[in-house]
Motif scaffolding. Structure first.
Motif, PDB file in Angstrom:
ATOM      1  N   CYS A 150     -15.178   4.286 -62.184  1.00 15.51           N
ATOM      2  CA  CYS A 150     -14.803   5.405 -61.349  1.00 15.51           C
ATOM      3  C   CYS A 150     -13.649   6.047 -62.329  1.00 15.51           C
ATOM      4  O   CYS A 150     -12.717   5.628 -62.991  1.00 15.51           O
ATOM      5  CB  CYS A 150     -13.915   5.236 -60.130  1.00 15.51           C
ATOM      6  SG  CYS A 150     -13.535   6.442 -59.286  1.00 15.51           S
ATOM      7  N   ILE A 151     -14.031   7.441 -62.569  1.00 10.98           N
ATOM      8  CA  ILE A 151     -13.010   8.293 -63.596  1.00 10.98           C
ATOM      9  C   ILE A 151     -12.764   9.312 -62.629  1.00 10.98           C
ATOM     10  O   ILE A 151     -13.358  10.033 -61.905  1.00 10.98           O
ATOM     11  CB  ILE A 151     -13.858   8.979 -64.700  1.00 10.98           C
ATOM     12  CG1 ILE A 151     -14.729   8.063 -65.540  1.00 10.98           C
ATOM     13  CG2 ILE A 151     -12.771   9.471 -65.602  1.00 10.98           C
ATOM     14  CD1 ILE A 151     -13.589   6.773 -65.951  1.00 10.98           C
ATOM     15  N   ILE A 152     -11.513   9.536 -62.454  1.00  8.42           N
ATOM     16  CA  ILE A 152     -10.689  10.583 -61.766  1.00  8.42           C
ATOM     17  C   ILE A 152      -9.939  11.542 -62.948  1.00  8.42           C
ATOM     18  O   ILE A 152      -9.177  11.034 -63.757  1.00  8.42           O
ATOM     19  CB  ILE A 152      -9.687   9.852 -60.837  1.00  8.42           C
ATOM     20  CG1 ILE A 152     -10.205   8.925 -59.944  1.00  8.42           C
ATOM     21  CG2 ILE A 152      -9.040  10.972 -60.022  1.00  8.42           C
ATOM     22  CD1 ILE A 152     -11.419   9.360 -58.894  1.00  8.42           C
ATOM     23  N   PHE A 153     -10.290  12.914 -62.538  1.00 11.25           N
ATOM     24  CA  PHE A 153      -9.351  13.681 -63.309  1.00 11.25           C
ATOM     25  C   PHE A 153      -8.799  14.728 -62.196  1.00 11.25           C
ATOM     26  O   PHE A 153      -9.286  15.559 -61.369  1.00 11.25           O
ATOM     27  CB  PHE A 153     -10.363  14.778 -63.806  1.00 11.25           C
ATOM     28  CG  PHE A 153      -9.674  15.633 -64.837  1.00 11.25           C
ATOM     29  CD1 PHE A 153      -8.976  15.410 -65.887  1.00 11.25           C
ATOM     30  CD2 PHE A 153      -9.771  17.138 -64.441  1.00 11.25           C
ATOM     31  CE1 PHE A 153      -8.328  16.376 -66.774  1.00 11.25           C
ATOM     32  CE2 PHE A 153      -9.279  18.052 -65.430  1.00 11.25           C
ATOM     33  CZ  PHE A 153      -8.506  17.608 -66.445  1.00 11.25           C
ATOM     34  N   GLY A 154      -7.405  14.429 -61.709  1.00 17.05           N
ATOM     35  CA  GLY A 154      -6.787  15.069 -60.957  1.00 17.05           C
ATOM     36  C   GLY A 154      -5.274  14.431 -60.718  1.00 17.05           C
ATOM     37  O   GLY A 154      -5.068  13.710 -61.729  1.00 17.05           O
ATOM     38  N   SER A 155      -4.729  14.185 -59.620  1.00 17.55           N
ATOM     39  CA  SER A 155      -3.414  13.698 -59.038  1.00 17.55           C
ATOM     40  C   SER A 155      -3.413  12.852 -57.965  1.00 17.55           C
ATOM     41  O   SER A 155      -2.669  13.406 -56.763  1.00 17.55           O
ATOM     42  CB  SER A 155      -2.285  15.022 -59.141  1.00 17.55           C
ATOM     43  OG  SER A 155      -2.842  15.882 -58.195  1.00 17.55           O
ATOM     44  N   PRO A 156      -4.322  11.708 -57.834  1.00 21.09           N
ATOM     45  CA  PRO A 156      -4.400  10.920 -56.569  1.00 21.09           C
ATOM     46  C   PRO A 156      -3.077  10.330 -56.580  1.00 21.09           C
ATOM     47  O   PRO A 156      -2.303   9.868 -57.620  1.00 21.09           O
ATOM     48  CB  PRO A 156      -5.409   9.950 -57.101  1.00 21.09           C
ATOM     49  CG  PRO A 156      -5.228  10.086 -58.349  1.00 21.09           C
ATOM     50  CD  PRO A 156      -5.210  11.420 -59.062  1.00 21.09           C
ATOM     51  N   THR A 157      -2.704   9.676 -55.251  1.00 25.92           N
ATOM     52  CA  THR A 157      -1.589   8.909 -54.997  1.00 25.92           C
ATOM     53  C   THR A 157      -2.181   7.497 -55.758  1.00 25.92           C
ATOM     54  O   THR A 157      -2.989   7.032 -55.865  1.00 25.92           O
ATOM     55  CB  THR A 157      -1.493   8.799 -53.412  1.00 25.92           C
ATOM     56  OG1 THR A 157      -2.407   8.144 -52.973  1.00 25.92           O
ATOM     57  CG2 THR A 157      -1.207  10.082 -52.900  1.00 25.92           C
ATOM     58  N   ASN A 175      -7.557  20.170 -56.159  1.00 25.22           N
ATOM     59  CA  ASN A 175      -8.647  19.373 -55.964  1.00 25.22           C
ATOM     60  C   ASN A 175      -8.754  18.192 -57.142  1.00 25.22           C
ATOM     61  O   ASN A 175      -7.971  18.357 -58.370  1.00 25.22           O
ATOM     62  CB  ASN A 175      -9.997  20.332 -56.307  1.00 25.22           C
ATOM     63  CG  ASN A 175     -10.233  21.124 -55.058  1.00 25.22           C
ATOM     64  OD1 ASN A 175      -9.646  20.945 -54.341  1.00 25.22           O
ATOM     65  ND2 ASN A 175     -10.836  22.018 -55.293  1.00 25.22           N
ATOM     66  N   SER A 176      -9.569  17.426 -56.962  1.00 26.71           N
ATOM     67  CA  SER A 176      -9.770  16.295 -58.160  1.00 26.71           C
ATOM     68  C   SER A 176     -11.231  16.057 -58.537  1.00 26.71           C
ATOM     69  O   SER A 176     -12.244  16.452 -57.406  1.00 26.71           O
ATOM     70  CB  SER A 176      -9.122  14.743 -57.493  1.00 26.71           C
ATOM     71  OG  SER A 176      -7.749  14.862 -57.697  1.00 26.71           O
ATOM     72  N   ASP A 177     -11.650  15.788 -59.516  1.00 27.09           N
ATOM     73  CA  ASP A 177     -12.811  15.447 -59.955  1.00 27.09           C
ATOM     74  C   ASP A 177     -12.969  14.049 -59.923  1.00 27.09           C
ATOM     75  O   ASP A 177     -12.030  13.220 -60.536  1.00 27.09           O
ATOM     76  CB  ASP A 177     -13.357  16.103 -61.271  1.00 27.09           C
ATOM     77  CG  ASP A 177     -13.259  17.610 -61.291  1.00 27.09           C
ATOM     78  OD1 ASP A 177     -12.588  18.098 -62.263  1.00 27.09           O
ATOM     79  OD2 ASP A 177     -14.184  18.031 -60.764  1.00 27.09           O
ATOM     80  N   ILE A 178     -14.125  13.358 -59.421  1.00 28.10           N
ATOM     81  CA  ILE A 178     -14.555  12.137 -59.513  1.00 28.10           C
ATOM     82  C   ILE A 178     -15.758  11.801 -59.971  1.00 28.10           C
ATOM     83  O   ILE A 178     -16.714  12.600 -59.845  1.00 28.10           O
ATOM     84  CB  ILE A 178     -14.466  11.689 -57.908  1.00 28.10           C
ATOM     85  CG1 ILE A 178     -14.838  10.368 -57.961  1.00 28.10           C
ATOM     86  CG2 ILE A 178     -15.339  12.446 -57.149  1.00 28.10           C
ATOM     87  CD1 ILE A 178     -14.340   9.436 -56.660  1.00 28.10           C
ATOM     88  N   LEU A 179     -15.901  10.745 -60.887  1.00 26.75           N
ATOM     89  CA  LEU A 179     -17.195  10.485 -61.609  1.00 26.75           C
ATOM     90  C   LEU A 179     -17.387   8.910 -61.316  1.00 26.75           C
ATOM     91  O   LEU A 179     -16.510   8.216 -61.775  1.00 26.75           O
ATOM     92  CB  LEU A 179     -17.178  11.013 -63.066  1.00 26.75           C
ATOM     93  CG  LEU A 179     -18.291  10.391 -63.969  1.00 26.75           C
ATOM     94  CD1 LEU A 179     -19.449  10.847 -63.341  1.00 26.75           C
ATOM     95  CD2 LEU A 179     -17.913  10.737 -65.465  1.00 26.75           C
ATOM     96  N   ILE A 180     -18.463   8.466 -60.813  1.00 26.98           N
ATOM     97  CA  ILE A 180     -18.874   7.048 -60.659  1.00 26.98           C
ATOM     98  C   ILE A 180     -20.076   6.911 -61.436  1.00 26.98           C
ATOM     99  O   ILE A 180     -21.070   7.605 -61.397  1.00 26.98           O
ATOM    100  CB  ILE A 180     -19.042   6.571 -59.192  1.00 26.98           C
ATOM    101  CG1 ILE A 180     -17.889   6.852 -58.402  1.00 26.98           C
ATOM    102  CG2 ILE A 180     -19.510   5.268 -59.315  1.00 26.98           C
ATOM    103  CD1 ILE A 180     -18.148   6.740 -56.838  1.00 26.98           C
ATOM    104  N   GLY A 181     -19.870   5.926 -62.507  1.00 26.72           N
ATOM    105  CA  GLY A 181     -20.714   5.893 -63.707  1.00 26.72           C
ATOM    106  C   GLY A 181     -21.084   4.453 -63.900  1.00 26.72           C
ATOM    107  O   GLY A 181     -20.334   3.545 -63.661  1.00 26.72           O
TER     108      GLY A 181
END
Length: 429
Positions: A410-417, A243-249
């Motif tokens: 957009c902040i992503i905490f994970g391993s997107p491509t 899973n990945s966390d996503i924050l749009i701020g």
């Protein structure tokens, strides 16, 4: 117009003889809390972590109670307690008891914390080690990483003024005299307000609080905010897992309290199972389990966001749906019925929160936060009153002013491509 009497509260304010302010929220039968609010938060730091370290030292021991344990034990014997916290704007010390007969003790302890802290070298070294452990714990805490990263992105002065814990380097290089000097500059009568809640009269506390001998002076003025840095709007913190966390701020430099009230109304729109985003992301598509709406407000600025977690391969879909809903609201605005529904929700939100002495103190402190030294005073019901007066047209204007999708991060905490990150960056151009 909201009135304190509707909530069973008597509200009084006064200027004490020592030039500090007092704000009393009297509620019959309620436990008694006093919070000293000092405008000496991390935005006033000359070294990262200084204000937070001051908080530690204020409650580490005083002349009559030479250790933190002695302070705690004295209050716990009568069923009370104390707590301390530092944020971007304020250092706050709270002392609580349940009965009026123990108020003299709580006032003595609060006075000593403010005026008779020991600032011993051995205590300093101990607290230094504690703060360094706090930093390590926070850096290991995945739940705070997205918001911390957003704050760092939207405030170029983040490390200095908004990262309360400071850095390993800055805290390691602090000395006792740095704390003493910071305290002498910023803990002044004019910069300290007392917020009191519970079953207590003004006469029970006015004289004792007036006798707290703080130096006079306005201290360091609040620093101007730096503009956000240019560059990529998407920041990825790599983290392995499914899973990945996503924050749009968004950074929202609110210009007036009505704008802040509007943002609080808009926050209600994205909260709960019935929100547009949760309906679409969870109940229609099964992409997420839940979503949060972080909203951190400081003096003259705030950060608004929507946060959720999803399978990493669904990240693009979740992002697109979220951003498209923001765009839809931006283009079409709010109807009067939507606006009225949000007013009902925020009214209920406040009424649930205002059931404790702590809830009333938090609401009053929020008003103080947006009325710094020298400005017109607010009160705990201001935001509800402002929100009540907002119509759909005004709410739409506030949304377009502060939550323009083109200004999103957009902040992503994970391993997107790599292709996912390219898509997100392109969407926010």
């Amino acid at each position: 117009m909201y009135n304190f009497s509707n909530f069973g509260v008597e509200y009084q304010t006064a200027t004490l003889k020592n030039k500090s302010k007092i704000h009393l929220l009297k509620r019959k039968g309620a436990p008694i809390q006093i919070q000293a609010c000092i405008q000496a938060g991390s935005r006033y730091n000359t070294t990262p972590g200084l204000a937070h370290f001051l908080e530690h030292m204020l409650v580490a021991g005083t002349s009559s109670y030479p250790t933190k344990l002695a302070l705690a034990t004295a209050l716990e014997k009568v069923g009370g307690h104390f707590e301390a916290v530092t944020d971007a704007d304020l250092v706050r010390l709270t002392v609580s008891v349940s009965q009026i007969k123990h108020v003299p003790l709580m006032l003595t302890i609060l006075d000593e914390m403010l005026t008779a802290s020991l600032y011993k070298e051995e205590v300093f070294k101990n607290e230094q080690a504690v703060v360094l452990r706090e930093q390590k714990d926070r850096f290991r805490n995945a739940s705070v990483m997205p918001m911390d990263t957003l704050l760092e992105r939207v405030y170029p002065d983040f490390e200095l003024r908004f990262q309360g814990l400071g850095t390993i380097k800055s805290v390691s290089e602090l000395h006792v005299h740095d704390i003493v000097e910071f305290a002498a500059t910023n803990i002044t009568a004019e910069r300290t307000s007392y917020v009191v809640s519970g079953d207590i009269e003004m006469n029970d506390i006015y004289s004792s609080l007036s006798e707290i001998k703080l130096p006079e002076g306005l201290g360091t003025p609040i620093p101007d905010l730096l503009a956000p840095a240019n560059g990529e709007k998407v920041v990825c913190k790599n983290h392995d897992g499914e899973n990945s966390d996503i924050l749009i701020g968004f950074r929202c430099d609110t210009e007036k309290p009505e704008d802040l009230a509007g943002l609080l109304l808009i926050q209600q729109m994205f909260m709960g199972r019935g929100s547009r985003l949760i309906q679409e992301l969870r109940y229609k598509r099964g992409l997420v389990y839940s979503g949060g709406v972080p909203f951190w407000d400081f003096t003259k600025t705030s950060v608004f966001g929507f946060r959720t977690s999803c399978a990493t391969e669904k990240l693009t879909e979740v992002f697109d749906i979220t951003l498209n809903i923001f765009k839809e609201i931006y283009l079409n605005g709010f109807s009067e019925s939507e606006c009225e529904n949000l007013k009902i929700k925020i009214d209920s939100y406040y009424r649930f929160n205002l059931q404790t002495s702590k809830g009333w103190i938090d609401a009053e402190v929020s008003a103080l936060r947006h009325n710094p030294v020298g400005s017109e005073a607010g009160n705990a019901l201001n935001m509800l009153t402002y929100a009540e007066q907002i119509d759909a047209k005004t709410l739409t204007e506030i949304f377009r002013k502060y939550l323009d999708p083109r200004n999103a991060y957009c902040i992503i905490f994970g391993s997107p491509t790599k292709s996912t990150l390219e898509h997100l960056n392109q969407a926010l151009l």
